[in-house]
Design a protein around this motif. Structure first.
Motif, PDB file in Angstrom:
ATOM      1  N   ALA A 279       0.828  -1.205   0.000  1.00 58.21           N
ATOM      2  CA  ALA A 279       0.000   0.000   0.000  1.00 58.21           C
ATOM      3  C   ALA A 279       0.863   1.256   0.000  1.00 58.21           C
ATOM      4  O   ALA A 279       0.545   2.244  -0.677  1.00 58.21           O
ATOM      5  CB  ALA A 279      -0.922  -0.008   1.217  1.00 58.21           C
ATOM      6  N   ALA A 280       1.962   1.219   0.751  1.00 60.67           N
ATOM      7  CA  ALA A 280       2.860   2.375   0.811  1.00 60.67           C
ATOM      8  C   ALA A 280       3.519   2.614  -0.546  1.00 60.67           C
ATOM      9  O   ALA A 280       3.621   3.761  -1.020  1.00 60.67           O
ATOM     10  CB  ALA A 280       3.918   2.165   1.884  1.00 60.67           C
TER      11      ALA A 280
ATOM     12  N   ASP B  30       2.350   1.593  -3.459  1.00 60.05           N
ATOM     13  CA  ASP B  30       1.296   2.042  -4.386  1.00 60.05           C
ATOM     14  C   ASP B  30       1.023   3.531  -4.223  1.00 60.05           C
ATOM     15  O   ASP B  30       0.650   4.210  -5.185  1.00 60.05           O
ATOM     16  CB  ASP B  30       0.005   1.259  -4.136  1.00 60.05           C
ATOM     17  CG  ASP B  30       0.105  -0.196  -4.565  1.00 60.05           C
ATOM     18  OD1 ASP B  30       1.064  -0.536  -5.286  1.00 60.05           O
ATOM     19  OD2 ASP B  30      -0.769  -0.995  -4.161  1.00 60.05           O
ATOM     20  N   GLY B  31       1.225   4.042  -3.000  1.00 60.13           N
ATOM     21  CA  GLY B  31       1.001   5.461  -2.759  1.00 60.13           C
ATOM     22  C   GLY B  31       2.163   6.347  -3.153  1.00 60.13           C
ATOM     23  O   GLY B  31       2.083   7.573  -3.013  1.00 60.13           O
ATOM     24  N   GLY B  32       3.252   5.731  -3.622  1.00 56.69           N
ATOM     25  CA  GLY B  32       4.381   6.509  -4.124  1.00 56.69           C
ATOM     26  C   GLY B  32       5.642   6.441  -3.291  1.00 56.69           C
ATOM     27  O   GLY B  32       6.649   7.093  -3.625  1.00 56.69           O
ATOM     28  N   MET B  33       5.648   5.677  -2.200  1.00 58.12           N
ATOM     29  CA  MET B  33       6.853   5.585  -1.384  1.00 58.12           C
ATOM     30  C   MET B  33       7.927   4.738  -2.057  1.00 58.12           C
ATOM     31  O   MET B  33       7.633   3.818  -2.825  1.00 58.12           O
ATOM     32  CB  MET B  33       6.526   4.963  -0.020  1.00 58.12           C
ATOM     33  CG  MET B  33       5.924   5.912   0.989  1.00 58.12           C
ATOM     34  SD  MET B  33       5.933   5.177   2.666  1.00 58.12           S
ATOM     35  CE  MET B  33       7.704   5.091   2.976  1.00 58.12           C
ATOM     36  N   ASP B  34       9.158   5.042  -1.737  1.00 57.48           N
ATOM     37  CA  ASP B  34      10.268   4.214  -2.178  1.00 57.48           C
ATOM     38  C   ASP B  34      10.137   2.829  -1.530  1.00 57.48           C
ATOM     39  O   ASP B  34       9.887   2.729  -0.319  1.00 57.48           O
ATOM     40  CB  ASP B  34      11.590   4.856  -1.750  1.00 57.48           C
ATOM     41  CG  ASP B  34      12.781   3.989  -2.085  1.00 57.48           C
ATOM     42  OD1 ASP B  34      13.191   3.957  -3.246  1.00 57.48           O
ATOM     43  OD2 ASP B  34      13.282   3.312  -1.147  1.00 57.48           O
ATOM     44  N   PRO B  35      10.277   1.737  -2.297  1.00 58.39           N
ATOM     45  CA  PRO B  35      10.087   0.395  -1.738  1.00 58.39           C
ATOM     46  C   PRO B  35      10.989   0.091  -0.550  1.00 58.39           C
ATOM     47  O   PRO B  35      10.557  -0.547   0.412  1.00 58.39           O
ATOM     48  CB  PRO B  35      10.396  -0.523  -2.919  1.00 58.39           C
ATOM     49  CG  PRO B  35      10.085   0.296  -4.123  1.00 58.39           C
ATOM     50  CD  PRO B  35      10.477   1.699  -3.754  1.00 58.39           C
TER      51      PRO B  35
ATOM     52  N   ARG C 293       9.650  -0.595   3.245  1.00 59.79           N
ATOM     53  CA  ARG C 293       9.978  -1.829   3.977  1.00 59.79           C
ATOM     54  C   ARG C 293      10.593  -1.515   5.338  1.00 59.79           C
ATOM     55  O   ARG C 293      10.235  -2.119   6.362  1.00 59.79           O
ATOM     56  CB  ARG C 293      10.940  -2.668   3.140  1.00 59.79           C
ATOM     57  CG  ARG C 293      11.552  -3.876   3.842  1.00 59.79           C
ATOM     58  CD  ARG C 293      10.525  -4.960   4.130  1.00 59.79           C
ATOM     59  NE  ARG C 293      11.094  -6.011   4.967  1.00 59.79           N
ATOM     60  CZ  ARG C 293      11.689  -7.110   4.496  1.00 59.79           C
ATOM     61  NH1 ARG C 293      11.791  -7.295   3.191  1.00 59.79           N
ATOM     62  NH2 ARG C 293      12.169  -8.020   5.325  1.00 59.79           N
ATOM     63  N   VAL C 294      11.505  -0.551   5.377  1.00 58.04           N
ATOM     64  CA  VAL C 294      12.151  -0.179   6.638  1.00 58.04           C
ATOM     65  C   VAL C 294      11.117   0.318   7.646  1.00 58.04           C
ATOM     66  O   VAL C 294      11.115  -0.089   8.815  1.00 58.04           O
ATOM     67  CB  VAL C 294      13.228   0.893   6.398  1.00 58.04           C
ATOM     68  CG1 VAL C 294      13.704   1.497   7.716  1.00 58.04           C
ATOM     69  CG2 VAL C 294      14.411   0.289   5.647  1.00 58.04           C
ATOM     70  N   LEU C 295      10.223   1.198   7.204  1.00 53.63           N
ATOM     71  CA  LEU C 295       9.237   1.769   8.114  1.00 53.63           C
ATOM     72  C   LEU C 295       8.239   0.717   8.608  1.00 53.63           C
ATOM     73  O   LEU C 295       7.901   0.679   9.793  1.00 53.63           O
ATOM     74  CB  LEU C 295       8.491   2.909   7.430  1.00 53.63           C
ATOM     75  CG  LEU C 295       9.301   4.189   7.195  1.00 53.63           C
ATOM     76  CD1 LEU C 295       8.463   5.215   6.442  1.00 53.63           C
ATOM     77  CD2 LEU C 295       9.773   4.784   8.522  1.00 53.63           C
ATOM     78  N   VAL C 296       7.769  -0.137   7.708  1.00 50.29           N
ATOM     79  CA  VAL C 296       6.801  -1.162   8.106  1.00 50.29           C
ATOM     80  C   VAL C 296       7.440  -2.163   9.065  1.00 50.29           C
ATOM     81  O   VAL C 296       6.855  -2.522  10.094  1.00 50.29           O
ATOM     82  CB  VAL C 296       6.216  -1.871   6.867  1.00 50.29           C
ATOM     83  CG1 VAL C 296       5.418  -3.112   7.285  1.00 50.29           C
ATOM     84  CG2 VAL C 296       5.321  -0.926   6.083  1.00 50.29           C
TER      85      VAL C 296
END
Length: 262
Positions: A183-184, A186-191, A195-198
């Motif tokens: 979802a992140a 898809d919203g435009g975040m760097d993969p 991943r780090v934030l999740v």
């Protein structure tokens, strides 16, 4: 305590890694894996003796950890039975194999135990449940599994449910992590950033949950500010009946554990 770890697949390797990280000397572990190339790779990676011959691996073992798939448990026990020490303890990590079926495939006098653990053993964060015949002294086995996480004892009738919660449970969390990361992105975040934030968010939330005496539902209420973003997210989850879906998933896993043909 000398240990034989038979069938070093994904779960077996996690247990092996966790035990060694806990300080258990490599010389006290004999392991098996197939094919021979994998056995050689494991021996080089972990500094333990790894072969392909299960009877040889158990010859001097005090505790035998059986980490093969459920359908392979019976043939393996029949193969190692003659090589076991009379006071050996055989611990099955396989889902759905009852204590009675373990015992009937082994020489009389050999102690049998069921253990349900999970892949977090590699990080020494596993949740393990043990079940054994009434009157069995599980002190040494509990101490062994405490090296790779936390351990509880349970009635065998609860083991299929425990398998669903503690054994399959990490997959639920990975499912959530995959969905949130997707979802992140898809919203435009760097993969990588997503991943780090999740990953860190889930780790922090789990540690907070472990440290708190409050029920998870109360923690939910505390962070769901009326009219806020978290409340909106929870309302969406409720509208999708996620609670019911999770309960159904646990029930499905438990039912499958009871239906395994062993």
């Amino acid at each position: 305590m000398d240990i034989a770890l038979l069938g070093v697949g994904h779960l077996g390797e996690a247990v092996l890694s966790g035990l060694l990280d806990s300080g258990l000397p490599p010389a006290q572990i004999w392991a098996t894996a197939l094919p021979a190339e994998r056995a050689a790779q494991l021996a080089e990676a972990y500094g333990v003796e790894v072969g392909t011959d299960n009877p040889s691996a158990v010859a001097e073992a005090d505790v035998v950890l059986v980490a093969v798939p459920p359908v392979a448990v019976g043939p393996l026990l029949a193969a190692i039975g003659p090589s076991l020490a009379p006071d050996a303890v055989v611990v099955s990590l396989a889902a759905g194999v009852p204590l009675a079926k373990l015992a009937e495939r082994l020489p009389k006098g050999v102690t049998v135990v069921r253990a349900m653990t999970n892949i977090a053993a590699g990080a020494r964060r596993a949740a393990t449940a043990l079940s054994a015949p009434e009157g069995t002294d599980l002190t040494e086995i509990e101490d062994l599994f405490d090296r790779i996480g936390v351990t509880v004892t349970a009635e065998e009738s609860k083991m299929d449910l425990i398998t669903a919660v503690a054994g399959s449970g990490p997959a639920f969390l990975y499912y959530l992590a995959d969905a949130m990361t997707g979802a992140a992105v898809d919203g435009g975040m760097d993969p990588v950033d997503a991943r780090v934030l999740v990953d860190q968010m889930l780790l922090g939330a789990c540690l907070h949950l472990q440290d708190s005496d409050e029920p998870p539902g109360e923690l939910l209420d505390r962070i769901a500010t009326p009219g806020g973003t978290t409340e909106a997210a929870l309302e969406s989850l409720d509208a999708s009946n996620v609670d019911e879906a999770v309960r159904a998933a646990v029930a499905a896993a438990a039912e499958r554990g009871g239906d395994l043909d062993v």
